[in-house]
Design an enzyme around this catalytic site. Structure first.
Site, short mmCIF file in Angstrom:
data_model
loop_
_atom_site.label_atom_id
_atom_site.label_comp_id
_atom_site.label_asym_id
_atom_site.label_seq_id
_atom_site.Cartn_x
_atom_site.Cartn_y
_atom_site.Cartn_z
N ASP A 68 18.39 -19.54 -10.00
CA ASP A 68 18.52 -20.88 -10.33
C ASP A 68 18.63 -21.62 -11.46
OD1 ASP A 68 15.94 -20.56 -11.31
OD2 ASP A 68 14.89 -22.65 -10.15
N ASN A 137 3.60 -28.29 -6.58
CA ASN A 137 4.43 -28.51 -5.10
C ASN A 137 4.52 -27.54 -5.18
OD1 ASN A 137 6.73 -28.05 -6.54
ND2 ASN A 137 7.60 -30.00 -5.98
N HIS A 139 7.46 -24.85 -4.64
CA HIS A 139 8.03 -24.83 -4.58
C HIS A 139 8.71 -23.08 -5.57
CE1 HIS A 139 9.16 -26.09 -8.91
NE2 HIS A 139 9.33 -25.09 -9.11
N GLU A 144 12.77 -27.27 -3.08
CA GLU A 144 11.67 -28.49 -3.07
C GLU A 144 10.83 -28.42 -1.49
OE1 GLU A 144 10.25 -28.80 -5.88
OE2 GLU A 144 11.70 -29.86 -7.12
C1 GLP Z 1 10.63 -23.90 -12.34
C2 GLP Z 1 11.34 -22.98 -12.25
C3 GLP Z 1 11.00 -22.07 -11.08
C4 GLP Z 1 9.87 -21.69 -11.44
C5 GLP Z 1 8.37 -22.53 -12.02
C6 GLP Z 1 7.06 -22.59 -12.85
O1 GLP Z 1 10.76 -25.04 -12.07
N1 GLP Z 1 12.87 -23.29 -11.16
O2 GLP Z 1 11.71 -20.98 -10.23
O3 GLP Z 1 8.75 -20.76 -10.04
O4 GLP Z 1 9.47 -22.98 -13.00
O5 GLP Z 1 6.94 -22.98 -13.58
P1 GLP Z 1 5.93 -22.35 -14.42
O6 GLP Z 1 5.77 -21.43 -14.80
O7 GLP Z 1 6.56 -23.13 -16.19
O8 GLP Z 1 4.45 -23.39 -14.45
#
Ligand code: GLP
Length: 245
Positions: A68, A137, A139, A144
Protein backbone atom coordinates in the site's frame (compact mmCIF):
# COMPACT_ATOMS: atom_id res chain seq x y z
CA UNK A 1 -6.32 -23.41 7.69
CA UNK A 2 -4.99 -21.02 10.30
CA UNK A 3 -1.94 -21.88 12.37
CA UNK A 4 -1.33 -19.57 15.33
CA UNK A 5 2.13 -19.36 16.86
CA UNK A 6 2.69 -17.44 20.06
CA UNK A 7 6.01 -16.28 21.51
CA UNK A 8 6.59 -14.57 24.82
CA UNK A 9 8.03 -11.32 23.47
CA UNK A 10 7.53 -9.20 20.38
CA UNK A 11 11.18 -9.69 19.43
CA UNK A 12 10.80 -13.46 19.55
CA UNK A 13 7.57 -13.32 17.50
CA UNK A 14 9.10 -11.20 14.78
CA UNK A 15 12.13 -13.53 14.67
CA UNK A 16 9.81 -16.49 14.14
CA UNK A 17 8.03 -14.62 11.33
CA UNK A 18 11.36 -13.76 9.66
CA UNK A 19 12.43 -17.39 9.96
CA UNK A 20 9.25 -18.49 8.19
CA UNK A 21 9.99 -16.12 5.31
CA UNK A 22 13.57 -17.40 5.08
CA UNK A 23 12.23 -20.96 5.00
CA UNK A 24 9.73 -20.13 2.24
CA UNK A 25 12.56 -18.53 0.29
CA UNK A 26 14.69 -21.66 0.58
CA UNK A 27 11.74 -23.74 -0.70
CA UNK A 28 11.19 -21.31 -3.57
CA UNK A 29 14.05 -18.91 -4.37
CA UNK A 30 11.76 -17.11 -6.84
CA UNK A 31 9.30 -16.29 -4.08
CA UNK A 32 6.98 -13.33 -4.72
CA UNK A 33 6.51 -11.44 -1.47
CA UNK A 34 3.76 -9.03 -0.42
CA UNK A 35 5.38 -6.59 2.01
CA UNK A 36 3.65 -4.55 4.73
CA UNK A 37 4.65 -1.49 6.74
CA UNK A 38 3.99 -0.43 10.33
CA UNK A 39 5.76 -0.35 13.67
CA UNK A 40 5.19 -4.06 14.22
CA UNK A 41 7.16 -5.09 11.18
CA UNK A 42 10.23 -2.94 11.89
CA UNK A 43 11.56 -5.78 14.07
CA UNK A 44 10.48 -8.34 11.50
CA UNK A 45 12.53 -6.67 8.74
CA UNK A 46 15.50 -6.28 11.10
CA UNK A 47 15.37 -10.02 11.80
CA UNK A 48 15.07 -10.80 8.10
CA UNK A 49 18.07 -8.60 7.32
CA UNK A 50 20.02 -10.46 10.04
CA UNK A 51 19.14 -13.78 8.41
CA UNK A 52 20.25 -12.40 5.07
CA UNK A 53 23.58 -11.28 6.55
CA UNK A 54 24.11 -14.74 8.00
CA UNK A 55 23.55 -16.27 4.57
CA UNK A 56 20.20 -17.77 5.48
CA UNK A 57 17.95 -15.64 3.27
CA UNK A 58 18.92 -15.00 -0.35
CA UNK A 59 16.62 -12.58 -2.19
CA UNK A 60 18.56 -12.58 -5.47
CA UNK A 61 15.76 -14.24 -7.40
CA UNK A 62 12.84 -13.04 -5.27
CA UNK A 63 10.31 -10.32 -6.06
CA UNK A 64 8.68 -7.83 -3.69
CA UNK A 65 5.40 -5.92 -3.88
CA UNK A 66 4.72 -3.17 -1.35
CA UNK A 67 1.10 -3.61 -0.29
CA UNK A 68 0.00 0.00 0.00
CA UNK A 69 0.92 3.68 -0.16
CA UNK A 70 -0.42 6.99 1.14
CA UNK A 71 -2.17 8.91 -1.62
CA UNK A 72 -0.70 12.30 -2.37
CA UNK A 73 2.89 11.60 -1.26
CA UNK A 74 5.65 11.93 -3.83
CA UNK A 75 8.31 9.23 -4.24
CA UNK A 76 10.80 11.18 -2.12
CA UNK A 77 8.51 11.78 0.87
CA UNK A 78 10.18 10.17 3.85
CA UNK A 79 6.80 9.11 5.31
CA UNK A 80 5.96 7.11 2.18
CA UNK A 81 5.72 3.36 2.49
CA UNK A 82 8.12 3.12 -0.42
CA UNK A 83 10.71 4.96 1.70
CA UNK A 84 9.87 2.77 4.73
CA UNK A 85 10.53 -0.44 2.82
CA UNK A 86 13.66 0.97 1.26
CA UNK A 87 15.01 1.99 4.68
CA UNK A 88 14.08 -1.13 6.61
CA UNK A 89 14.43 -3.82 3.97
CA UNK A 90 15.52 -3.18 0.38
CA UNK A 91 18.64 -1.17 1.33
CA UNK A 92 19.97 -4.16 3.27
CA UNK A 93 19.21 -7.21 1.13
CA UNK A 94 20.05 -8.40 -2.37
CA UNK A 95 16.58 -8.20 -3.92
CA UNK A 96 17.15 -6.54 -7.33
CA UNK A 97 15.57 -3.09 -7.52
CA UNK A 98 13.96 -4.03 -10.85
CA UNK A 99 11.86 -6.54 -8.93
CA UNK A 100 11.00 -4.29 -5.96
CA UNK A 101 7.56 -3.01 -6.92
CA UNK A 102 5.78 -0.14 -5.23
CA UNK A 103 2.59 1.80 -5.76
CA UNK A 104 3.12 5.43 -6.65
CA UNK A 105 1.49 7.79 -4.15
CA UNK A 106 1.03 10.60 -6.68
CA UNK A 107 0.13 9.03 -10.00
CA UNK A 108 -1.53 11.03 -12.76
CA UNK A 109 -4.43 8.58 -12.50
CA UNK A 110 -4.88 6.31 -9.51
CA UNK A 111 -7.04 3.95 -11.57
CA UNK A 112 -4.28 3.46 -14.11
CA UNK A 113 -1.72 3.05 -11.32
CA UNK A 114 -3.89 0.44 -9.60
CA UNK A 115 -4.43 -1.45 -12.87
CA UNK A 116 -0.69 -1.33 -13.61
CA UNK A 117 0.08 -2.78 -10.19
CA UNK A 118 -2.48 -5.57 -10.56
CA UNK A 119 -1.03 -6.44 -13.99
CA UNK A 120 2.46 -6.56 -12.49
CA UNK A 121 1.32 -8.89 -9.72
CA UNK A 122 -0.47 -11.13 -12.22
CA UNK A 123 2.60 -11.19 -14.50
CA UNK A 124 4.68 -12.29 -11.51
CA UNK A 125 2.25 -15.18 -10.97
CA UNK A 126 0.48 -13.57 -8.01
CA UNK A 127 1.82 -13.30 -4.48
CA UNK A 128 3.50 -16.42 -3.18
CA UNK A 129 3.74 -15.24 0.42
CA UNK A 130 1.81 -12.21 1.59
CA UNK A 131 3.14 -10.83 4.86
CA UNK A 132 0.63 -8.69 6.76
CA UNK A 133 0.35 -6.56 9.85
CA UNK A 134 -3.07 -5.66 11.21
CA UNK A 135 -4.61 -2.34 12.12
CA UNK A 136 -6.47 -1.92 15.44
CA UNK A 137 -9.71 -1.86 13.44
CA UNK A 138 -8.77 -5.07 11.61
CA UNK A 139 -7.50 -3.52 8.41
CA UNK A 140 -5.01 -5.49 6.35
CA UNK A 141 -2.78 -3.49 4.02
CA UNK A 142 -5.10 -0.45 3.88
CA UNK A 143 -8.38 -2.34 3.38
CA UNK A 144 -10.52 -0.55 5.93
CA UNK A 145 -13.69 -2.03 7.47
CA UNK A 146 -16.61 -1.95 5.03
CA UNK A 147 -19.77 -3.89 4.27
CA UNK A 148 -18.18 -5.09 1.03
CA UNK A 149 -14.43 -5.23 0.67
CA UNK A 150 -12.91 -4.55 -2.71
CA UNK A 151 -10.94 -7.09 -4.74
CA UNK A 152 -8.60 -5.12 -7.00
CA UNK A 153 -5.99 -2.58 -6.00
CA UNK A 154 -7.90 0.62 -5.25
CA UNK A 155 -8.05 3.97 -3.50
CA UNK A 156 -9.28 3.73 0.08
CA UNK A 157 -10.50 6.41 2.48
CA UNK A 158 -8.69 6.01 5.80
CA UNK A 159 -10.59 6.00 9.08
CA UNK A 160 -9.72 8.56 11.77
CA UNK A 161 -8.35 5.70 13.91
CA UNK A 162 -5.97 4.62 11.16
CA UNK A 163 -4.86 8.21 10.59
CA UNK A 164 -4.24 8.62 14.32
CA UNK A 165 -2.24 5.38 14.43
CA UNK A 166 -0.04 6.68 11.62
CA UNK A 167 0.32 10.22 12.99
CA UNK A 168 3.78 9.78 14.56
CA UNK A 169 5.47 9.76 11.15
CA UNK A 170 3.70 13.02 10.27
CA UNK A 171 4.74 15.03 13.30
CA UNK A 172 1.99 13.72 15.59
CA UNK A 173 -1.10 15.44 14.12
CA UNK A 174 -3.60 13.00 12.64
CA UNK A 175 -4.96 15.74 10.38
CA UNK A 176 -1.58 15.78 8.63
CA UNK A 177 -1.83 12.10 7.70
CA UNK A 178 -3.15 11.69 4.16
CA UNK A 179 -6.88 10.92 4.16
CA UNK A 180 -6.60 8.31 1.43
CA UNK A 181 -4.28 5.53 0.38
CA UNK A 182 -3.77 3.14 -2.48
CA UNK A 183 -3.85 -0.46 -1.41
CA UNK A 184 -3.88 -3.93 -2.85
CA UNK A 185 -7.33 -5.42 -2.41
CA UNK A 186 -8.61 -8.73 -1.16
CA UNK A 187 -7.94 -10.47 -4.49
CA UNK A 188 -4.17 -10.18 -4.09
CA UNK A 189 -4.25 -11.07 -0.39
CA UNK A 190 -6.62 -14.02 -0.56
CA UNK A 191 -5.02 -15.10 -3.86
CA UNK A 192 -1.58 -15.42 -2.21
CA UNK A 193 -0.47 -19.02 -1.82
CA UNK A 194 0.46 -18.38 1.81
CA UNK A 195 -0.32 -15.57 4.24
CA UNK A 196 1.77 -14.66 7.27
CA UNK A 197 0.21 -12.14 9.66
CA UNK A 198 2.29 -10.65 12.45
CA UNK A 199 0.82 -8.80 15.44
CA UNK A 200 2.36 -7.77 18.73
CA UNK A 201 1.36 -5.77 21.77
CA UNK A 202 -1.68 -5.40 23.98
CA UNK A 203 -3.39 -2.95 21.66
CA UNK A 204 -3.87 -5.78 19.11
CA UNK A 205 -5.33 -8.39 21.50
CA UNK A 206 -8.97 -7.40 20.93
CA UNK A 207 -8.79 -7.25 17.16
CA UNK A 208 -6.84 -10.53 16.91
CA UNK A 209 -9.62 -12.20 18.85
CA UNK A 210 -12.32 -10.69 16.63
CA UNK A 211 -10.43 -11.51 13.42
CA UNK A 212 -9.76 -15.17 14.14
CA UNK A 213 -12.46 -16.19 16.64
CA UNK A 214 -15.34 -14.02 15.42
CA UNK A 215 -17.52 -14.13 12.31
CA UNK A 216 -16.11 -13.53 8.83
CA UNK A 217 -17.18 -9.98 8.00
CA UNK A 218 -16.03 -6.98 6.00
CA UNK A 219 -16.36 -5.03 9.25
CA UNK A 220 -13.19 -6.84 10.35
CA UNK A 221 -11.21 -7.16 7.12
CA UNK A 222 -8.63 -9.57 8.60
CA UNK A 223 -11.44 -12.02 9.42
CA UNK A 224 -11.57 -12.78 5.67
CA UNK A 225 -8.34 -14.71 6.20
CA UNK A 226 -10.43 -17.41 7.86
CA UNK A 227 -11.40 -18.36 4.28
CA UNK A 228 -7.79 -18.78 3.16
CA UNK A 229 -6.24 -22.24 2.91
CA UNK A 230 -2.85 -21.42 4.42
CA UNK A 231 -2.48 -18.67 7.02
CA UNK A 232 0.11 -18.46 9.77
CA UNK A 233 -0.48 -15.89 12.51
CA UNK A 234 2.54 -15.06 14.65
CA UNK A 235 1.82 -13.23 17.91
CA UNK A 236 3.51 -12.24 21.09
CA UNK A 237 1.75 -13.14 24.34
CA UNK A 238 0.21 -9.69 24.69
CA UNK A 239 -1.50 -9.84 21.27
CA UNK A 240 -2.63 -13.43 21.95
CA UNK A 241 -4.04 -12.58 25.39
CA UNK A 242 -7.71 -12.94 24.39
CA UNK A 243 -7.38 -16.15 22.39
CA UNK A 244 -7.65 -18.53 25.34
CA UNK A 245 -5.76 -21.81 25.33
C1 GLP B 1 -0.50 0.54 8.48
C2 GLP B 1 -0.38 -0.38 7.28
C3 GLP B 1 -0.90 -1.77 7.58
C4 GLP B 1 -0.34 -2.26 8.90
C5 GLP B 1 -0.71 -1.33 10.00
C6 GLP B 1 -0.24 -1.78 11.37
O1 GLP B 1 -1.80 1.01 8.64
N1 GLP B 1 -1.05 0.10 6.12
O2 GLP B 1 -0.53 -2.64 6.54
O3 GLP B 1 -0.83 -3.55 9.16
O4 GLP B 1 -0.12 -0.09 9.68
O5 GLP B 1 0.60 -0.84 11.92
P1 GLP B 1 1.37 -1.02 13.29
O6 GLP B 1 2.24 -2.22 13.12
O7 GLP B 1 2.15 0.23 13.39
O8 GLP B 1 0.35 -1.20 14.34
Amino acid sequence: MIVIRVRRTAAAATRVAAGLVAGALRDDPRLVLGLPTGRTVVGFYAALVQLHRRGRADFRRATGFNLDEFYGLGPDAKQSFRAFLQRHFYDHVNLPSSRAHALSGNPASWRREAARFDRRMRAAGGLGLCVLGIGRNGHVAFNEPARRLRGPTHLERLTPMTRRDNAAAFGGRWQDVPARALTVGLDAILGARQVLLVATGRSKAGIIHRAFCGPVTGRVPASMLQRHASVTVVLDRAAAARLGR
